[in-house]
Design a protein around this motif. Structure first.
Motif, PDB file in Angstrom:
ATOM      1  N   ASP A 129      -6.345  -9.737   3.247  1.00  0.00           N
ATOM      2  CA  ASP A 129      -6.781  -8.585   2.468  1.00  0.00           C
ATOM      3  C   ASP A 129      -6.463  -8.761   0.984  1.00  0.00           C
ATOM      4  N   ASN A 130      -7.316  -8.106   0.157  1.00  0.00           N
ATOM      5  CA  ASN A 130      -7.055  -8.033  -1.272  1.00  0.00           C
ATOM      6  C   ASN A 130      -6.379  -6.700  -1.543  1.00  0.00           C
ATOM      7  N   LEU A 131      -5.090  -6.724  -1.647  1.00  0.00           N
ATOM      8  CA  LEU A 131      -4.334  -5.496  -1.884  1.00  0.00           C
ATOM      9  C   LEU A 131      -3.513  -5.650  -3.149  1.00  0.00           C
ATOM     10  N   PRO A 132      -3.320  -4.530  -3.848  1.00  0.00           N
ATOM     11  CA  PRO A 132      -2.430  -4.590  -5.011  1.00  0.00           C
ATOM     12  C   PRO A 132      -0.979  -4.717  -4.533  1.00  0.00           C
ATOM     13  N   PRO A 133      -0.107  -5.290  -5.308  1.00  0.00           N
ATOM     14  CA  PRO A 133       1.294  -5.455  -4.902  1.00  0.00           C
ATOM     15  C   PRO A 133       2.006  -4.138  -4.613  1.00  0.00           C
ATOM     16  N   SER A 134       1.572  -3.050  -5.209  1.00  0.00           N
ATOM     17  CA  SER A 134       2.231  -1.768  -4.942  1.00  0.00           C
ATOM     18  C   SER A 134       1.955  -1.275  -3.519  1.00  0.00           C
ATOM     19  N   ALA A 135       0.892  -1.754  -2.884  1.00  0.00           N
ATOM     20  CA  ALA A 135       0.563  -1.324  -1.521  1.00  0.00           C
ATOM     21  C   ALA A 135       1.599  -1.835  -0.520  1.00  0.00           C
ATOM     22  N   TYR A 136       2.178  -2.986  -0.801  1.00  0.00           N
ATOM     23  CA  TYR A 136       3.172  -3.542   0.128  1.00  0.00           C
ATOM     24  C   TYR A 136       4.445  -2.715   0.169  1.00  0.00           C
ATOM     25  N   SER A 137       4.740  -2.019  -0.923  1.00  0.00           N
ATOM     26  CA  SER A 137       5.962  -1.210  -0.952  1.00  0.00           C
ATOM     27  C   SER A 137       5.742   0.210  -0.456  1.00  0.00           C
ATOM     28  N   ASP A 138       4.516   0.552  -0.143  1.00  0.00           N
ATOM     29  CA  ASP A 138       4.188   1.898   0.338  1.00  0.00           C
ATOM     30  C   ASP A 138       4.727   2.083   1.765  1.00  0.00           C
ATOM     31  N   PRO A 139       5.451   3.227   2.066  1.00  0.00           N
ATOM     32  CA  PRO A 139       5.992   3.421   3.416  1.00  0.00           C
ATOM     33  C   PRO A 139       4.929   3.583   4.489  1.00  0.00           C
ATOM     34  N   GLY A 140       3.758   4.026   4.149  1.00  0.00           N
ATOM     35  CA  GLY A 140       2.709   4.208   5.141  1.00  0.00           C
ATOM     36  C   GLY A 140       1.893   2.957   5.383  1.00  0.00           C
ATOM     37  N   PHE A 141       2.229   1.868   4.700  1.00  0.00           N
ATOM     38  CA  PHE A 141       1.460   0.642   4.821  1.00  0.00           C
ATOM     39  C   PHE A 141       1.568   0.032   6.226  1.00  0.00           C
ATOM     40  N   SER A 142       2.739   0.093   6.805  1.00  0.00           N
ATOM     41  CA  SER A 142       2.903  -0.464   8.162  1.00  0.00           C
ATOM     42  C   SER A 142       2.101   0.362   9.167  1.00  0.00           C
ATOM     43  N   GLU A 143       2.007   1.681   8.941  1.00  0.00           N
ATOM     44  CA  GLU A 143       1.186   2.524   9.803  1.00  0.00           C
ATOM     45  C   GLU A 143      -0.290   2.173   9.652  1.00  0.00           C
ATOM     46  N   PHE A 144      -0.706   1.903   8.425  1.00  0.00           N
ATOM     47  CA  PHE A 144      -2.078   1.519   8.168  1.00  0.00           C
ATOM     48  C   PHE A 144      -2.423   0.226   8.902  1.00  0.00           C
ATOM     49  N   LEU A 145      -1.483  -0.717   8.881  1.00  0.00           N
ATOM     50  CA  LEU A 145      -1.736  -1.995   9.554  1.00  0.00           C
ATOM     51  C   LEU A 145      -1.827  -1.816  11.076  1.00  0.00           C
ATOM     52  N   SER A 146      -0.943  -1.010  11.627  1.00  0.00           N
ATOM     53  CA  SER A 146      -0.958  -0.821  13.080  1.00  0.00           C
ATOM     54  C   SER A 146      -2.196  -0.047  13.523  1.00  0.00           C
TER      55      SER A 146
END
Length: 150
Positions: A129-146
């Motif tokens: 994926d093309n994501l900005p670096p701030s997306a990796y630090s977002d707490p909901g990012f792991s939920e988005f991936l799952s």
């Protein structure tokens, strides 16, 4: 110390049982004199039959006794048939334990392999994926991936 107390208790119990048996036998013998002749004869016949059955039961038990012997190995007891047990019997007795350990090792390996595959899928999704670096630090990012993987 404990075994001496146990053997002393067993000897005392045996002595009490023997005394009780002697008292019962004496009482029966005493009253036997007052019984009619036909009752005495029936009792004698029943006694002989009981003795024959007891002898045959002891003989049958003594025939079975040599086939199984208790052998003391350290702190445990094991049943073996005779002086030397065959090697296949020893192997057969260890086979269930070997199979259990092998099964547990295979289950652990399968679980480990599934964890590696799940981590690889997450890493692949992150790298593709093309994501900005701030997306990796977002707490909901792991939920988005799952949610995206389902």
């Amino acid at each position: 110390m404990n075994t001496s107390k146990h053997s002393q208790f067993a000897q005392e119990l045996d002595a009490r049982v023997a005394r009780f048996g002697l008292r019962v036998a004496a009482g029966l013998s005493e009253r036997n004199q007052a019984l009619p002749a036909d009752v005495s004869e029936r009792l004698r016949f029943a006694r002989e039959q009981a003795l024959l059955k007891a002898r045959s039961a002891r003989a049958a038990q003594s025939e079975l006794a040599p086939s199984t012997q208790l052998v003391r190995n350290g702190a445990s007891l094991a049943l073996f048939g005779g002086k030397g047990s065959p090697r296949w019997l020893k192997f057969a007795s260890l086979m269930p334990l070997f199979m259990l350990v092998l099964g547990l090792a295979l289950i652990q390996h399968g679980q480990f392999y599934e964890q590696i595959l799940a981590a690889a899928e997450v890493d692949t999704a992150l790298l593709a994926d093309n994501l900005p670096p701030s997306a990796y630090s977002d707490p909901g990012f792991s939920e988005f991936l799952s949610d995206e993987q389902d």
